[in-house]
Design a protein around this motif. Structure first.
Motif, PDB file in Angstrom:
ATOM      1  N   LYS A  71       0.835  -1.200   0.000  1.00 18.51           N
ATOM      2  CA  LYS A  71       0.000   0.000   0.000  1.00 18.51           C
ATOM      3  C   LYS A  71       0.873   1.255   0.000  1.00 18.51           C
ATOM      4  O   LYS A  71       0.618   2.201  -0.756  1.00 18.51           O
ATOM      5  CB  LYS A  71      -0.912  -0.017   1.231  1.00 18.51           C
ATOM      6  N   LYS A  72       1.915   1.252   0.817  1.00 22.31           N
ATOM      7  CA  LYS A  72       2.826   2.392   0.914  1.00 22.31           C
ATOM      8  C   LYS A  72       3.508   2.672  -0.430  1.00 22.31           C
ATOM      9  O   LYS A  72       3.704   3.821  -0.801  1.00 22.31           O
ATOM     10  CB  LYS A  72       3.876   2.119   1.990  1.00 22.31           C
ATOM     11  N   LYS A  73       3.851   1.607  -1.147  1.00 23.32           N
ATOM     12  CA  LYS A  73       4.505   1.754  -2.446  1.00 23.32           C
ATOM     13  C   LYS A  73       3.508   2.029  -3.575  1.00 23.32           C
ATOM     14  O   LYS A  73       3.900   2.220  -4.711  1.00 23.32           O
ATOM     15  CB  LYS A  73       5.287   0.487  -2.784  1.00 23.32           C
ATOM     16  N   GLY A  74       2.222   2.018  -3.255  1.00 26.38           N
ATOM     17  CA  GLY A  74       1.206   2.220  -4.283  1.00 26.38           C
ATOM     18  C   GLY A  74       1.023   1.020  -5.187  1.00 26.38           C
ATOM     19  O   GLY A  74       0.554   1.149  -6.313  1.00 26.38           O
ATOM     20  N   GLU A  75       1.379  -0.161  -4.693  1.00 27.30           N
ATOM     21  CA  GLU A  75       1.333  -1.382  -5.502  1.00 27.30           C
ATOM     22  C   GLU A  75       0.292  -2.390  -5.027  1.00 27.30           C
ATOM     23  O   GLU A  75       0.218  -3.498  -5.540  1.00 27.30           O
ATOM     24  CB  GLU A  75       2.719  -2.043  -5.509  1.00 27.30           C
ATOM     25  N   GLU A  81      -3.138  -2.450  -5.170  1.00 29.71           N
ATOM     26  CA  GLU A  81      -4.184  -2.789  -6.146  1.00 29.71           C
ATOM     27  C   GLU A  81      -3.618  -3.632  -7.289  1.00 29.71           C
ATOM     28  O   GLU A  81      -4.210  -4.628  -7.698  1.00 29.71           O
ATOM     29  CB  GLU A  81      -4.831  -1.518  -6.692  1.00 29.71           C
ATOM     30  N   GLU A  82      -2.448  -3.246  -7.781  1.00 30.97           N
ATOM     31  CA  GLU A  82      -1.811  -4.002  -8.870  1.00 30.97           C
ATOM     32  C   GLU A  82      -1.492  -5.429  -8.419  1.00 30.97           C
ATOM     33  O   GLU A  82      -1.706  -6.391  -9.158  1.00 30.97           O
ATOM     34  CB  GLU A  82      -0.531  -3.298  -9.320  1.00 30.97           C
TER      35      GLU A  82
END
Length: 124
Positions: free
Chosen positions: A40-44, A46-47
């Motif tokens: 989540k912190k890395k923005g990954e 959902e992917e």
């Protein structure tokens, strides 16, 4: 280990791709909180959920089709395919209390997600 309440809430989520994504999100958040927060912190996040579910959904559908061709009912095929696939991709084991290096865990997880086939052979 999933509680009886968890099992009731999740009973039918695996029957659709969107439900499978929700199941992965719920399970990872509760049982893999370090991994969940790192992604989540890395923005990954959902992917990663999309990767873990899309290919595995397709594999589940293929397994179901094969089982139906072998004489299983639709329900038996769905249940069996789910049992074969769930712990390989979606219902990951709880994080250990031992501290692991975050980068190693993430690298291993991303390798797992990028595989077209489950890490163990599934024989029908």
């Amino acid at each position: 280990m999933l509680s009886s309440q968890d099992l009731k809430e999740r009973a039918n989520l695996h029957k659709s791709l969107e439900g499978l994504k929700k199941l992965a999100d719920m399970h990872w958040k509760k049982y893999r909180p370090k991994m969940y927060q790192a992604l989540k912190k890395k923005g990954e996040l959902e992917e990663s959920i999309n990767l873990a579910t899309k290919n595995k959904w397709e594999v589940m559908q293929k397994i179901q089709k094969q089982l139906i061709e072998q004489g299983y009912t639709q329900q038996q095929a769905e249940d069996t395919a789910w049992e074969l696939m769930r712990e390989e991709w979606i219902i990951l084991p709880e994080e250990s209390s031992e501290e692991e290096e975050e980068s190693e865990r993430e690298i291993d997880f991303m390798k797992l997600l990028s595989m077209d086939k489950p890490p163990r052979n599934i024989i029908l």
